[in-house]
Design a protein around this motif. Structure first.
Motif, PDB file in Angstrom:
ATOM      1  N   PRO A 266       1.118  -1.403   0.146  1.00 29.85           N
ATOM      2  CA  PRO A 266      -0.118  -0.071   0.030  1.00 29.85           C
ATOM      3  C   PRO A 266       0.763   1.497  -0.267  1.00 29.85           C
ATOM      4  O   PRO A 266       1.997   1.416   0.424  1.00 29.85           O
ATOM      5  CB  PRO A 266      -0.669  -0.105   1.198  1.00 29.85           C
ATOM      6  N   ASP A 267       0.480   2.686  -0.687  1.00 26.07           N
ATOM      7  CA  ASP A 267       0.958   3.716  -0.912  1.00 26.07           C
ATOM      8  C   ASP A 267       1.023   3.858   0.368  1.00 26.07           C
ATOM      9  O   ASP A 267       2.634   4.733   0.541  1.00 26.07           O
ATOM     10  CB  ASP A 267       0.590   5.049  -1.392  1.00 26.07           C
ATOM     11  N   GLN A 268       0.456   3.807   1.457  1.00 23.70           N
ATOM     12  CA  GLN A 268       0.906   5.001   2.702  1.00 23.70           C
ATOM     13  C   GLN A 268       2.199   4.485   3.570  1.00 23.70           C
ATOM     14  O   GLN A 268       3.069   4.889   4.084  1.00 23.70           O
ATOM     15  CB  GLN A 268      -0.102   4.725   3.830  1.00 23.70           C
ATOM     16  N   THR A 269       2.875   3.220   2.998  1.00 25.29           N
ATOM     17  CA  THR A 269       4.543   3.061   3.686  1.00 25.29           C
ATOM     18  C   THR A 269       5.301   3.513   2.890  1.00 25.29           C
ATOM     19  O   THR A 269       6.506   3.562   3.849  1.00 25.29           O
ATOM     20  CB  THR A 269       4.374   1.486   3.649  1.00 25.29           C
ATOM     21  N   SER A 270       4.870   4.173   2.115  1.00 21.26           N
ATOM     22  CA  SER A 270       6.340   5.209   2.267  1.00 21.26           C
ATOM     23  C   SER A 270       6.496   6.445   1.713  1.00 21.26           C
ATOM     24  O   SER A 270       5.037   7.183   0.847  1.00 21.26           O
ATOM     25  CB  SER A 270       6.766   4.395   0.290  1.00 21.26           C
ATOM     26  N   ASN A 271       6.649   7.562   2.119  1.00 23.18           N
ATOM     27  CA  ASN A 271       6.297   9.025   2.064  1.00 23.18           C
ATOM     28  C   ASN A 271       6.703  10.096   2.702  1.00 23.18           C
ATOM     29  O   ASN A 271       7.985   9.687   3.057  1.00 23.18           O
ATOM     30  CB  ASN A 271       5.088   9.510   2.808  1.00 23.18           C
ATOM     31  N   SER A 272       6.562  11.038   2.613  1.00 28.62           N
ATOM     32  CA  SER A 272       7.334  12.056   2.815  1.00 28.62           C
ATOM     33  C   SER A 272       8.171  12.681   4.601  1.00 28.62           C
ATOM     34  O   SER A 272       6.823  12.177   5.165  1.00 28.62           O
ATOM     35  CB  SER A 272       7.356  14.055   1.989  1.00 28.62           C
ATOM     36  N   LEU A 273       8.770  13.118   4.845  1.00 28.81           N
ATOM     37  CA  LEU A 273       8.691  14.161   6.031  1.00 28.81           C
ATOM     38  C   LEU A 273       7.694  14.531   6.567  1.00 28.81           C
ATOM     39  O   LEU A 273       7.206  14.461   7.248  1.00 28.81           O
ATOM     40  CB  LEU A 273      10.166  14.164   6.967  1.00 28.81           C
ATOM     41  N   VAL A 274       6.544  15.123   5.880  1.00 29.35           N
ATOM     42  CA  VAL A 274       5.867  15.946   6.400  1.00 29.35           C
ATOM     43  C   VAL A 274       5.144  15.113   6.749  1.00 29.35           C
ATOM     44  O   VAL A 274       3.489  15.514   7.060  1.00 29.35           O
ATOM     45  CB  VAL A 274       5.821  17.285   5.418  1.00 29.35           C
ATOM     46  N   GLY A 275       4.564  14.091   5.590  1.00 33.74           N
ATOM     47  CA  GLY A 275       3.616  13.152   5.509  1.00 33.74           C
ATOM     48  C   GLY A 275       3.157  12.604   7.055  1.00 33.74           C
ATOM     49  O   GLY A 275       2.615  12.294   7.520  1.00 33.74           O
ATOM     50  N   LEU A 276       4.372  11.971   7.350  1.00 28.64           N
ATOM     51  CA  LEU A 276       4.633  11.044   8.807  1.00 28.64           C
ATOM     52  C   LEU A 276       4.472  12.353   9.765  1.00 28.64           C
ATOM     53  O   LEU A 276       3.536  11.307  10.978  1.00 28.64           O
ATOM     54  CB  LEU A 276       6.009  10.755   8.787  1.00 28.64           C
ATOM     55  N   TYR A 277       4.660  13.282   9.816  1.00 28.60           N
ATOM     56  CA  TYR A 277       4.893  14.573  10.906  1.00 28.60           C
ATOM     57  C   TYR A 277       3.357  14.890  10.679  1.00 28.60           C
ATOM     58  O   TYR A 277       2.333  14.786  12.194  1.00 28.60           O
ATOM     59  CB  TYR A 277       5.275  16.139  10.084  1.00 28.60           C
ATOM     60  N   ASP A 278       2.961  14.712   9.588  1.00 31.44           N
ATOM     61  CA  ASP A 278       1.134  15.722   9.821  1.00 31.44           C
ATOM     62  C   ASP A 278       0.143  14.072  10.308  1.00 31.44           C
ATOM     63  O   ASP A 278      -0.451  14.334  11.466  1.00 31.44           O
ATOM     64  CB  ASP A 278       0.213  14.969   8.721  1.00 31.44           C
ATOM     65  N   LYS A 279       0.272  13.235   9.813  1.00 33.12           N
ATOM     66  CA  LYS A 279       0.616  11.683  10.467  1.00 33.12           C
ATOM     67  C   LYS A 279       0.712  11.561  12.534  1.00 33.12           C
ATOM     68  O   LYS A 279      -0.495  11.267  13.221  1.00 33.12           O
ATOM     69  CB  LYS A 279       0.997  10.541   9.860  1.00 33.12           C
ATOM     70  N   LEU A 280       1.557  11.703  12.322  1.00 28.05           N
ATOM     71  CA  LEU A 280       2.034  12.021  14.424  1.00 28.05           C
ATOM     72  C   LEU A 280       1.671  13.507  14.856  1.00 28.05           C
ATOM     73  O   LEU A 280       0.980  13.522  16.233  1.00 28.05           O
ATOM     74  CB  LEU A 280       3.420  11.828  14.430  1.00 28.05           C
ATOM     75  N   ASN A 281       1.140  14.575  14.116  1.00 26.02           N
ATOM     76  CA  ASN A 281       0.902  15.375  15.191  1.00 26.02           C
ATOM     77  C   ASN A 281      -0.855  14.814  15.022  1.00 26.02           C
ATOM     78  O   ASN A 281      -1.437  16.000  16.469  1.00 26.02           O
ATOM     79  CB  ASN A 281       0.570  16.757  14.055  1.00 26.02           C
ATOM     80  N   LYS A 282      -1.421  14.457  15.042  1.00 22.36           N
ATOM     81  CA  LYS A 282      -2.763  14.104  15.301  1.00 22.36           C
ATOM     82  C   LYS A 282      -3.230  13.462  15.967  1.00 22.36           C
ATOM     83  O   LYS A 282      -4.251  12.780  16.781  1.00 22.36           O
ATOM     84  CB  LYS A 282      -3.057  13.568  13.503  1.00 22.36           C
ATOM     85  N   ARG A 283      -1.735  12.262  16.596  1.00 26.12           N
ATOM     86  CA  ARG A 283      -1.710  11.765  17.804  1.00 26.12           C
ATOM     87  C   ARG A 283      -0.991  12.063  19.065  1.00 26.12           C
ATOM     88  O   ARG A 283      -1.425  11.937  20.068  1.00 26.12           O
ATOM     89  CB  ARG A 283      -0.767  10.330  16.564  1.00 26.12           C
ATOM     90  N   TYR A 284      -0.209  13.092  18.506  1.00 27.92           N
ATOM     91  CA  TYR A 284       0.687  13.271  19.311  1.00 27.92           C
ATOM     92  C   TYR A 284       0.422  14.814  20.015  1.00 27.92           C
ATOM     93  O   TYR A 284       0.736  15.540  20.501  1.00 27.92           O
ATOM     94  CB  TYR A 284       1.898  13.804  18.921  1.00 27.92           C
ATOM     95  N   GLY A 285       0.069  15.723  18.873  1.00 28.28           N
ATOM     96  CA  GLY A 285      -0.558  17.736  18.793  1.00 28.28           C
ATOM     97  C   GLY A 285       0.744  17.672  17.873  1.00 28.28           C
ATOM     98  O   GLY A 285       2.420  17.861  17.571  1.00 28.28           O
ATOM     99  N   ASP A 286       0.418  18.808  17.510  1.00 31.00           N
ATOM    100  CA  ASP A 286       1.099  19.814  16.633  1.00 31.00           C
ATOM    101  C   ASP A 286       2.868  19.823  17.543  1.00 31.00           C
ATOM    102  O   ASP A 286       2.423  20.648  18.863  1.00 31.00           O
ATOM    103  CB  ASP A 286       0.532  21.641  16.775  1.00 31.00           C
ATOM    104  N   GLY A 287       3.776  19.968  16.569  1.00 34.54           N
ATOM    105  CA  GLY A 287       5.235  19.876  17.187  1.00 34.54           C
ATOM    106  C   GLY A 287       5.816  18.551  16.606  1.00 34.54           C
ATOM    107  O   GLY A 287       6.915  19.266  16.957  1.00 34.54           O
ATOM    108  N   VAL A 288       5.481  18.085  15.923  1.00 28.75           N
ATOM    109  CA  VAL A 288       6.393  16.631  15.679  1.00 28.75           C
ATOM    110  C   VAL A 288       7.262  17.060  14.895  1.00 28.75           C
ATOM    111  O   VAL A 288       7.307  17.568  13.975  1.00 28.75           O
ATOM    112  CB  VAL A 288       5.365  15.046  15.104  1.00 28.75           C
ATOM    113  N   GLN A 289       8.678  16.306  15.314  1.00 27.59           N
ATOM    114  CA  GLN A 289       9.580  17.388  14.530  1.00 27.59           C
ATOM    115  C   GLN A 289      10.667  15.611  14.758  1.00 27.59           C
ATOM    116  O   GLN A 289      11.479  16.065  15.730  1.00 27.59           O
ATOM    117  CB  GLN A 289      10.594  18.488  14.464  1.00 27.59           C
ATOM    118  N   LEU A 290      11.593  15.199  13.954  1.00 30.25           N
ATOM    119  CA  LEU A 290      11.967  13.925  14.026  1.00 30.25           C
ATOM    120  C   LEU A 290      13.772  14.380  14.009  1.00 30.25           C
ATOM    121  O   LEU A 290      14.548  13.710  14.966  1.00 30.25           O
ATOM    122  CB  LEU A 290      11.850  13.199  13.265  1.00 30.25           C
TER     123      LEU A 290
END
Length: 370
Positions: A291-315
């Motif tokens: 599936p396509d969701q296994t490969s994306n950019s950092l901004v896509g992952l940040y958006d995904k994690l922001n929904k779980r942890y709140g705004d401000g995720v940065q790796l």
């Protein structure tokens, strides 16, 4: 007399040194040799968990500088409530092959076992209060693997490979997901880094892999089974450019062909790819298109994690680019051969395009050094 004074002076100097042998620490920065696993020593920012290098709830989340045979191998932030890691961070510098004869280990300091700093083999007869135990996974009827965050296929030597077999570096992972498309992704990330992340002819990339916990789902009524697995990497490529990529997927059994959201020139449809690969495979079918969701950019992952942890995720620090670039500008991952996963051996083996393993499509980003 002089010898005694020299000995006392040495002891005094040692007492003033930072806790280089600390294992479970208050901050990763407490151990300089642990900071090297993070780009520029900058730890991820996860709101409510880890912010500005400081753990927000020190009773629950424990930074671990993973020590094996007196050498720091990687870093883990561990959730003692869910009994799974939040993430593991490591520096990719090359890879070896084979699978060690290594029993799964635990972190003694989480249980205050004789203040032991190094990993120790788990006693299967013991249930631990603040971490998963080998017994949680044994003979489970949920078909859950001990899923590595720092994968054993990404290690430079045998000792580091052994160090990844700690339950503080593992989460309950659906076996079909772990041995299937997640394993294939790990192999393709490895291949990409080996071929493209070279600085002065030296392979080096910074990788962080984590898990997003489920609200209620548990293994053995103790160990959280995460909803989502994610990974991200950043490095300088062979052209002196910063490149970054991120991948994630749902931790569940996949038994249907999921639609691909993006298509690129030359990419066949899911149905066509499914038929082609099943015909070329030796198992009579059963091929899963990644599936396509296994490969994306950092901004896509940040958006995904922001929904779980709140705004401000940065790796990673800001030099690691976050957005997509045109596919035509991406660096190649090999030629006609792609890697597939030999799960039992912690290795990735090359097969031709006629094989039935479908590679992950990379969506990486890069910027020129100014």
């Amino acid at each position: 007399m002089m010898g005694v004074l020299n000995h006392l002076s040495t002891l005094l100097l040692l007492s003033l040194l930072p806790p280089a042998l600390s294992h479970v620490v208050d901050k990763f920065s407490d151990v300089p040799r642990c900071q090297k696993f993070f780009l520029e020593g900058t730890t991820p920012n996860l709101p409510g968990i880890l912010v500005g290098g400081k753990v927000q709830d020190q009773n629950r989340y424990k930074p671990i500088c993973q020590l094996f045979n007196n050498i720091y191998r990687f870093a883990t932030l561990y959730d003692t409530t869910n009994r799974i890691p939040v993430f593991s961070a490591y520096t990719f510098t090359g890879n070896t092959s084979g699978r060690p004869s290594q029993s799964w280990m635990i972190e003694p300091q989480l249980e205050d076992i004789n203040n032991q700093r190094d990993m120790k083999v788990d006693n299967k007869a013991v249930t631990h209060n603040f971490q998963a135990a080998d017994a949680d996974y044994d003979k489970n009827k949920m078909k859950m693997d001990r899923g590595h965050l720092f994968p054993c296929s990404h290690v430079p030597d045998d000792e580091t490979m052994r160090s990844t077999f700690t339950l503080t570096n593992a989460v309950p992972q659906d076996s079909s997901f772990n041995r299937g498309r997640w394993c294939k992704m790990e192999c393709n990330v490895r291949k990409y880094i080996v071929e493209n992340c070279k600085n002065n002819n030296k392979i080096e990339a910074y990788v962080v892999t984590g898990a997003v916990p489920n609200i209620t789902n548990k293994l053995n009524n103790r160990v959280n089974i995460p909803d989502i697995m994610w990974t991200a990497y950043c490095c300088k490529n062979n052209l002196g450019q910063w490149v970054a990529g991120a991948h994630w997927g749902e931790n569940k059994k996949i038994n249907t062909i999921q639609p691909v959201k993006r298509k690129y020139p030359g990419q066949t449809s899911n149905t066509g790819m499914h038929d082609m690969l099943n015909k070329s495979g030796d198992d009579g079918g059963g091929v899963q298109v990644i599936p396509d969701q296994t490969s994306n950019s950092l901004v896509g992952l940040y958006d995904k994690l922001n929904k779980r942890y709140g705004d401000g995720v940065q790796l990673f620090p800001d030099q690691c680019p976050k957005g997509d670039i045109p596919r035509a500008l991406l660096l190649k991952v090999g030629g006609d051969e792609q890697d597939h996963c030999e799960y039992d051996d912690c290795v990735c083996s090359s097969v031709g395009v006629k094989g039935y393993y479908l590679p992950v499509v990379f969506v990486s980003v890069l910027v020129m050094m100014m």
